[in-house]
Design a protein around this motif. Structure first.
Motif, short mmCIF file in Angstrom:
data_model
loop_
_atom_site.label_atom_id
_atom_site.label_comp_id
_atom_site.label_asym_id
_atom_site.label_seq_id
_atom_site.Cartn_x
_atom_site.Cartn_y
_atom_site.Cartn_z
N MET A 86 28.98 33.28 31.52
CA MET A 86 29.52 34.27 31.00
C MET A 86 30.00 35.20 32.06
SD MET A 86 26.97 35.10 27.73
CE MET A 86 28.46 35.51 26.45
N GLY A 87 30.92 36.14 31.81
CA GLY A 87 31.27 37.19 32.62
C GLY A 87 30.76 38.51 32.09
N ILE A 88 31.31 39.55 32.89
CA ILE A 88 31.06 40.91 32.78
C ILE A 88 31.29 41.32 31.46
CG2 ILE A 88 33.07 41.94 33.75
CD1 ILE A 88 31.25 44.26 35.11
N ARG A 89 32.28 41.13 30.86
CA ARG A 89 32.67 41.70 29.41
C ARG A 89 31.66 41.08 28.59
NH1 ARG A 89 37.65 44.24 28.72
NH2 ARG A 89 39.10 44.05 30.74
N GLU A 90 31.35 39.89 28.56
CA GLU A 90 30.51 39.22 27.75
C GLU A 90 29.08 39.64 27.92
OE1 GLU A 90 34.13 37.18 28.13
OE2 GLU A 90 32.62 37.36 29.67
N ASP A 91 28.64 39.72 29.18
CA ASP A 91 27.30 40.15 29.30
C ASP A 91 26.80 41.53 28.93
OD1 ASP A 91 26.70 37.50 30.05
OD2 ASP A 91 26.66 37.68 32.25
N MET A 92 27.95 42.38 29.12
CA MET A 92 27.85 43.77 29.08
C MET A 92 28.80 44.50 28.19
SD MET A 92 27.16 44.80 33.05
CE MET A 92 26.28 46.56 32.68
N PRO A 93 28.90 44.04 26.83
CA PRO A 93 29.94 44.39 25.75
C PRO A 93 29.90 45.88 25.64
CG PRO A 93 28.10 43.38 24.77
CD PRO A 93 27.80 43.12 26.24
N LEU A 94 28.90 46.54 25.81
CA LEU A 94 28.75 48.22 25.70
C LEU A 94 29.47 48.68 26.76
CD1 LEU A 94 28.03 50.80 24.49
CD2 LEU A 94 25.64 50.44 25.59
N LEU A 95 29.33 48.40 27.97
CA LEU A 95 30.07 48.96 29.09
C LEU A 95 31.40 48.43 28.99
CD1 LEU A 95 29.70 50.43 31.62
CD2 LEU A 95 29.76 48.15 32.88
N ALA A 96 31.66 47.47 28.38
CA ALA A 96 33.32 46.94 28.40
C ALA A 96 34.13 47.87 27.17
CB ALA A 96 33.33 45.37 27.95
N ARG A 97 33.43 48.49 26.47
CA ARG A 97 33.65 49.53 25.42
C ARG A 97 34.34 50.80 26.07
NH1 ARG A 97 30.23 50.84 21.06
NH2 ARG A 97 31.99 52.19 20.20
N HIS A 98 33.77 51.13 27.47
CA HIS A 98 33.94 52.42 28.10
C HIS A 98 35.31 52.11 28.88
CE1 HIS A 98 30.25 54.42 28.03
NE2 HIS A 98 29.79 53.24 27.46
N GLU A 99 35.97 51.11 28.67
CA GLU A 99 37.37 50.62 29.42
C GLU A 99 38.23 51.60 29.08
OE1 GLU A 99 39.91 46.84 31.32
OE2 GLU A 99 38.87 46.70 29.31
N GLY A 100 38.91 52.35 30.33
CA GLY A 100 40.17 53.02 29.75
C GLY A 100 40.07 54.20 30.66
N VAL A 101 40.95 55.27 30.18
CA VAL A 101 40.67 56.56 30.74
C VAL A 101 40.19 57.39 30.03
CG1 VAL A 101 42.37 58.34 31.88
CG2 VAL A 101 43.15 55.81 31.76
N TRP A 102 39.28 58.45 30.76
CA TRP A 102 38.44 59.44 30.22
C TRP A 102 38.84 60.73 31.03
CZ3 TRP A 102 35.11 58.16 26.12
CH2 TRP A 102 34.99 57.00 25.81
N ASP A 103 39.14 61.71 30.16
CA ASP A 103 39.32 63.26 30.59
C ASP A 103 37.79 63.91 30.07
OD1 ASP A 103 41.61 62.90 31.64
OD2 ASP A 103 42.62 63.84 30.12
N GLY A 104 37.30 65.02 31.08
CA GLY A 104 36.17 65.64 30.84
C GLY A 104 36.04 66.73 31.74
N VAL A 105 34.67 67.13 31.61
CA VAL A 105 34.37 68.35 32.30
C VAL A 105 32.95 68.06 32.77
CG1 VAL A 105 33.76 70.86 32.28
CG2 VAL A 105 35.68 69.92 30.87
N TYR A 106 32.70 68.42 34.07
CA TYR A 106 31.52 68.19 34.79
C TYR A 106 30.72 69.60 34.95
CZ TYR A 106 32.30 63.25 36.20
OH TYR A 106 32.42 61.86 36.58
N THR A 107 29.47 69.70 34.28
CA THR A 107 29.04 71.09 34.79
C THR A 107 27.58 70.80 35.23
OG1 THR A 107 30.12 71.88 32.55
CG2 THR A 107 28.20 73.28 33.46
N TYR A 108 27.51 71.43 36.49
CA TYR A 108 26.21 71.22 37.37
C TYR A 108 25.31 72.41 36.95
CZ TYR A 108 29.00 67.71 39.77
OH TYR A 108 29.55 66.39 40.15
N TYR A 109 24.09 72.24 36.90
CA TYR A 109 22.90 73.31 36.79
C TYR A 109 21.93 72.94 37.99
CZ TYR A 109 25.18 73.52 32.25
OH TYR A 109 25.93 73.93 31.18
N ASN A 110 21.58 74.22 38.56
CA ASN A 110 20.28 73.94 39.42
C ASN A 110 19.12 73.72 39.00
OD1 ASN A 110 19.38 76.41 38.76
ND2 ASN A 110 20.14 77.71 40.42
#
Length: 166
Positions: free
Chosen positions: A1-25
């Motif tokens: 098996m390959g990565i897509r078959e072994d990690m189907p949830l991670l495979a659902r992340h394939e694509g382009v994602w826009d977001g915001v990173y917020t850092y807190y101390n």
């Protein structure tokens, strides 16, 4: 098996994602924030079965691009580059199949490590991520990330971005 078959949830992340990173101390005070565009790829062939590229943009005009090609073995994605060494794995105990966990350490700084939890929405269109930065056993920083899926077709978006920079 390959990565897509072994990690189907991670495979659902394939694509382009826009977001915001917020850092807190550690006291919960906001210390930084920036926009992001991430490319999560599962390229066919080649040395790396997973490849992520992060584009960051601050309001003051600063930009940064970080590239994270990764190996795959033992149902984990593995990074070992000049910036980080670590892994990502699906959380089998999550019966809802929403959770991916990451652990990584900054190269050259063994006192600092990070755990990340990624929660993918059931519709696959949004995700939230939380990082806990731990130095010498104490929480140093938290990062909260909200993202939305822009496109599953990362190759087309990459071509579009390249055309805009020419």
């Amino acid at each position: 098996m390959g990565i897509r078959e072994d990690m189907p949830l991670l495979a659902r992340h394939e694509g382009v994602w826009d977001g915001v990173y917020t850092y807190y101390n550690a006291a919960g005070e906001k210390i930084d924030e920036h926009k992001s565009r991430l490319f999560c790829r599962f390229p066919e062939g080649g040395e790396f079965p997973y490849h992520q590229t992060n584009h960051y943009l601050w309001d003051d005009g600063r930009t940064e691009v970080r590239d994270f090609p990764a190996a795959y073995r033992d149902k984990r994605v593995w990074w070992d580059n000049e910036l980080i060494k670590g892994w990502a794995a699906e959380v089998g105990l999550d019966e809802y199949n929403r959770t991916v966990m990451l652990y990584w350490q900054r190269q050259g700084d063994p006192s600092l490590y990070l755990y990340e939890m990624i929660q993918l929405a059931d519709d696959g269109l949004t995700r939230c991520r939380t990082w806990h930065w731990i130095r010498n056993g104490l929480l140093e920083t938290r990062t909260a990330i909200q993202e939305k899926l822009v496109s599953r077709d990362w190759a087309a978006v990459e071509k579009e971005m390249e055309a805009q920079t020419v």
